[in-house]
Enzyme design. Structure first.
Site, PDB file in Angstrom:
ATOM      1  N   GLU A 192       9.742  -1.829 -11.266  1.00 45.03           N
ATOM      2  CA  GLU A 192       9.457  -2.280 -12.315  1.00 45.03           C
ATOM      3  C   GLU A 192       8.372  -2.674 -13.184  1.00 45.03           C
ATOM      4  OE1 GLU A 192      12.258  -5.391 -12.599  1.00 45.03           O
ATOM      5  OE2 GLU A 192      14.244  -4.017 -11.688  1.00 45.03           O
ATOM      6  N   SER A 236       5.064  -2.573  -5.618  1.00 40.99           N
ATOM      7  CA  SER A 236       4.776  -3.186  -3.864  1.00 40.99           C
ATOM      8  C   SER A 236       5.870  -4.196  -3.789  1.00 40.99           C
ATOM      9  CB  SER A 236       3.414  -3.512  -3.324  1.00 40.99           C
ATOM     10  OG  SER A 236       2.602  -2.213  -3.907  1.00 40.99           O
ATOM     11  N   ARG A 276     -18.377  32.471   3.840  1.00 38.99           N
ATOM     12  CA  ARG A 276     -20.056  31.930   2.563  1.00 38.99           C
ATOM     13  C   ARG A 276     -20.881  31.581   3.464  1.00 38.99           C
ATOM     14  NH1 ARG A 276     -22.774  31.061  -2.230  1.00 38.99           N
ATOM     15  NH2 ARG A 276     -23.605  28.733  -2.023  1.00 38.99           N
ATOM     16  N   GLY A 318     -19.764  23.079  -4.987  1.00 42.42           N
ATOM     17  CA  GLY A 318     -19.513  22.773  -6.119  1.00 42.42           C
ATOM     18  C   GLY A 318     -18.312  23.424  -6.672  1.00 42.42           C
ATOM     19  N   GLU A 330       6.516   4.830  -3.012  1.00 41.70           N
ATOM     20  CA  GLU A 330       7.196   4.896  -1.888  1.00 41.70           C
ATOM     21  C   GLU A 330       6.453   4.351  -1.018  1.00 41.70           C
ATOM     22  OE1 GLU A 330       9.507   7.984  -0.054  1.00 41.70           O
ATOM     23  OE2 GLU A 330       9.574   8.945  -1.842  1.00 41.70           O
TER      24      GLU A 330
HETATM   25  C1  LIG Z   1       3.762   9.571  -9.132  1.00 45.11           C
HETATM   26  C2  LIG Z   1       4.083   8.842  -8.239  1.00 45.11           C
HETATM   27  C3  LIG Z   1       5.453   8.304  -8.850  1.00 45.11           C
HETATM   28  C4  LIG Z   1       6.607   7.691  -8.846  1.00 45.11           C
HETATM   29  N1  LIG Z   1       8.056   7.248  -8.576  1.00 45.11           N
HETATM   30  C5  LIG Z   1       9.052   6.841  -8.782  1.00 45.11           C
HETATM   31  C6  LIG Z   1      10.107   6.703  -8.429  1.00 45.11           C
HETATM   32  O1  LIG Z   1      10.910   7.971  -8.767  1.00 45.11           O
HETATM   33  N2  LIG Z   1      10.785   5.426  -8.455  1.00 45.11           N
HETATM   34  C7  LIG Z   1      10.557   4.457  -8.556  1.00 45.11           C
HETATM   35  O2  LIG Z   1      11.281   3.330  -8.121  1.00 45.11           O
HETATM   36  N3  LIG Z   1       9.458   3.825  -8.013  1.00 45.11           N
HETATM   37  C8  LIG Z   1       7.752   5.492  -7.964  1.00 45.11           C
HETATM   38  N4  LIG Z   1       6.650   4.909  -7.718  1.00 45.11           N
HETATM   39  C9  LIG Z   1       5.756   3.886  -8.120  1.00 45.11           C
HETATM   40  C10 LIG Z   1       5.567   3.333  -6.521  1.00 45.11           C
HETATM   41  O3  LIG Z   1       6.849   3.300  -5.663  1.00 45.11           O
HETATM   42  C11 LIG Z   1       4.045   2.270  -7.289  1.00 45.11           C
HETATM   43  O4  LIG Z   1       3.659   2.756  -7.714  1.00 45.11           O
HETATM   44  C12 LIG Z   1       4.111   1.712  -6.408  1.00 45.11           C
HETATM   45  O5  LIG Z   1       5.580   0.907  -5.115  1.00 45.11           O
HETATM   46  C13 LIG Z   1       3.233   0.483  -6.195  1.00 45.11           C
HETATM   47  O6  LIG Z   1       3.127  -0.323  -7.317  1.00 45.11           O
HETATM   48  P1  LIG Z   1       2.617  -0.656  -8.445  1.00 45.11           P
HETATM   49  O7  LIG Z   1       2.478   0.417  -8.886  1.00 45.11           O
HETATM   50  O8  LIG Z   1       3.131  -1.861  -9.153  1.00 45.11           O
HETATM   51  O9  LIG Z   1       1.213  -1.322  -7.764  1.00 45.11           O
HETATM   52  P2  LIG Z   1       1.454  -2.386  -7.286  1.00 45.11           P
HETATM   53  O10 LIG Z   1       2.719  -3.529  -6.473  1.00 45.11           O
HETATM   54  O11 LIG Z   1       0.212  -3.857  -8.277  1.00 45.11           O
HETATM   55  O12 LIG Z   1      -0.154  -2.678  -5.979  1.00 45.11           O
HETATM   56  C14 LIG Z   1      -1.514  -2.120  -6.178  1.00 45.11           C
HETATM   57  C15 LIG Z   1      -1.915  -2.479  -4.810  1.00 45.11           C
HETATM   58  O13 LIG Z   1      -2.029  -3.236  -3.980  1.00 45.11           O
HETATM   59  C16 LIG Z   1      -2.224  -3.065  -2.690  1.00 45.11           C
HETATM   60  N5  LIG Z   1      -1.354  -3.839  -2.280  1.00 45.11           N
HETATM   61  C17 LIG Z   1       0.037  -3.560  -2.428  1.00 45.11           C
HETATM   62  N6  LIG Z   1       0.554  -4.530  -1.228  1.00 45.11           N
HETATM   63  C18 LIG Z   1      -0.199  -5.614  -1.006  1.00 45.11           C
HETATM   64  C19 LIG Z   1      -0.581  -6.353   0.506  1.00 45.11           C
HETATM   65  N7  LIG Z   1       0.684  -7.076   1.337  1.00 45.11           N
HETATM   66  N8  LIG Z   1      -1.757  -6.611   0.767  1.00 45.11           N
HETATM   67  C20 LIG Z   1      -3.073  -5.699   0.274  1.00 45.11           C
HETATM   68  N9  LIG Z   1      -2.590  -5.264  -0.803  1.00 45.11           N
HETATM   69  C21 LIG Z   1      -1.759  -4.946  -1.083  1.00 45.11           C
HETATM   70  C22 LIG Z   1      -1.499  -1.310  -2.571  1.00 45.11           C
HETATM   71  O14 LIG Z   1      -3.211  -0.934  -2.450  1.00 45.11           O
HETATM   72  C23 LIG Z   1      -1.115  -0.830  -3.695  1.00 45.11           C
HETATM   73  O15 LIG Z   1      -1.208  -0.125  -4.420  1.00 45.11           O
HETATM   74  C24 LIG Z   1       5.380   6.004  -8.532  1.00 45.11           C
HETATM   75  C25 LIG Z   1       4.439   6.131  -8.382  1.00 45.11           C
HETATM   76  C26 LIG Z   1       3.487   7.115  -8.390  1.00 45.11           C
HETATM   77  C27 LIG Z   1       2.245   6.777  -9.047  1.00 45.11           C
END
Ligand SMILES: Cc1cc2nc3c(=O)[nH]c(=O)nc-3n(C[C@H](O)[C@H](O)[C@H](O)COP(=O)(O)OP(=O)(O)OC[C@H]3O[C@@H](n4cnc5c(N)ncnc54)[C@H](O)[C@@H]3O)c2cc1C
Length: 378
Positions: A125, A130, A265, A338, A361
């Site tokens: 959502e 995360s 190359r 390049g 995931e």
């Molecule tokens: C191409 C793609 C496909 C997806 N497909 C699905 C799907 O089919 N179904 C679904 O439900 N979701 C899906 N997602 C969502 C995905 O699971 C989330 O993007 C992911 O869980 C991260 O959540 P967020 O984007 O809200 O980032 P945030 O939760 O805001 O996190 C941002 C960053 O914070 C860092 N972080 C996280 N936890 C910590 C911590 N404890 N300490 C320090 N740093 C931390 C990580 O580097 C993370 O990337 C998809 C995302 C992408 C990009």
């Protein structure tokens, strides 16, 4: 045959599966001009040839993690979008395959297994990525079923799926793992809207969904109310090693392209492959590939052979293989010079493809937390 198939993690049936898939891969349909249509074509082709049976099994609870990982690795090496389609048919149905009733399996799985319907898994959502425990989509019991309200985002296959496995709060809790339940929401359920399609750096169908008094029947609930968080995590335990396998396939593709390039190359009067610094990079890349494969197939083997959750092994496989693949592909781009950043080159596309695997995931940081927690519990 793929070299690592001789490892003791595999049985004869896995080698036969890999041989048959290698023979079929040239028949993978070409991309259509439209991304959604390409995904539908891939699903139909994978379904017609029976490959989706490994992701959407006929018997309850019989998904083989090793088959899943092998197929993902091989598809990703050939065509990243074909791997994505295969993976989503599994991820978007595994909660039903593993925990659904006979009636739910009979109704929802056959069209996905045949590649006629696309499947989706809606957990994330806007305020709960995360931090899954922050999810706030609600489901209330109403006459004859359930009513859902909330917003899901980053949903793969959003806008083109036939159904969404949707996680929503049914308990009184406002946050945390308790009180979450899993539902099967048909794409045409009243009150479900696609709010926007999201474009990302490597083509991939994604959308934000809005549930506005969205009505589903009593039979939409998977398992028991309040058990949804456990179902979601068990599903991810199965799929996380397969994300590592996909990363491995993408990295193997980049490595194969690069081996060929450095042999051909010419530079400083000899083939580039003769240069010690190039050989050092090749050695690092090859070692990273083998280490990734070991962790991925160790996790898959453990899941197939031990009657227990493999949370620690799954997280290690995903963390290591996706991070290693990013480094391998970055080295590949560097060795191509390049040409490596030229739009349309194989390694340029792989450089864009690999990036999201370290985020979805469970981002790498989340996998580290999972591993550390498991270690501290041991
Ligand atoms: C191409 C793609 C496909 C997806 N497909 C699905 C799907 O089919 N179904 C679904 O439900 N979701 C899906 N997602 C969502 C995905 O699971 C989330 O993007 C992911 O869980 C991260 O959540 P967020 O984007 O809200 O980032 P945030 O939760 O805001 O996190 C941002 C960053 O914070 C860092 N972080 C996280 N936890 C910590 C911590 N404890 N300490 C320090 N740093 C931390 C990580 O580097 C993370 O990337 C998809 C995302 C992408 C990009």
């Amino acid at each position: 045959m793929v070299d690592h198939l001789a490892w003791p993690f595999f049985e004869e049936r896995h080698r036969a599966l890999a041989d048959a898939l290698a023979a079929w891969l040239p028949d993978l349909p070409p991309a259509a001009s439209d991304l959604d249509e390409t995904c539908r074509r891939h699903a139909r082709a994978l379904g017609e040839r029976g490959w989706l049976r490994s992701a959407v099994p006929e018997e309850a609870q019989t998904i083989s993690a090793r088959s899943l990982c092998l197929i993902r690795e091989m598809l990703a090496k050939k065509d990243a979008l074909a791997d994505f389609v295969f993976a989503m048919q599994g991820l978007g149905t595994a909660t039903i395959s593993l925990f659904g009733s006979d009636a739910q399996r009979a109704r929802w799985l056959p069209p996905v297994r045949a590649g006629r319907n696309l499947a989706a898994f809606a957990l994330s959502e806007p305020e709960a990525g995360s931090d899954v425990g922050a999810l706030s989509t609600r489901a209330r019991e109403a006459a004859g079923g359930w009513r859902l309200d909330g917003r899901k985002t980053w949903i793969s296959n959003g806008g083109i799926a036939g159904h969404y496995i949707t996680f929503a709060r049914t308990g009184d809790e406002t946050r945390g793992a308790k009180g979450i339940s899993a539902f099967i929401v048909p794409a045409d359920a009243p009150g479900l809207h696609v709010a926007e399609r999201i474009e990302v750096m490597a083509p991939h169908p994604l959308a934000t969904l809005v549930f506005d008094d969205c009505r589903v029947g009593e039979d939409a609930l998977i398992g028991t109310p309040g058990d949804g968080f456990r179902l979601a995590m068990a599903t991810l335990d199965l799929f996380r090693p397969s994300v590592g396998a996909a990363a491995l396939g993408l990295a193997r593709h980049a490595y194969a392209e690069t081996l060929e390039h450095v042999r051909e190359r010419q530079m400083f009067g000899a083939a580039m492959a003769e240069l010690p610094l190039v050989q050092e990079k090749l050695a690092q890349m090859a070692t990273a590939l083998d280490a990734s494969a070991l962790l991925v197939y160790r996790a898959a083997w453990a899941r197939d052979t031990a009657p227990r959750r493999v949370t620690r092994e799954a997280a290690m496989a995903k963390l290591f293989a996706t991070e290693a693949a990013q480094r391998v592909i970055d080295d590949a781009v560097q060795l191509w010079g390049g040409l490596g950043v030229r739009r349309g080159s194989a390694v340029e596309a792989l450089y864009r493809e690999i990036r999201a695997l370290r985020i979805y995931e469970g981002a790498s940081e989340v996998q580290k937390l999972v591993i550390a927690r498991q270690e501290l519990q041991r």
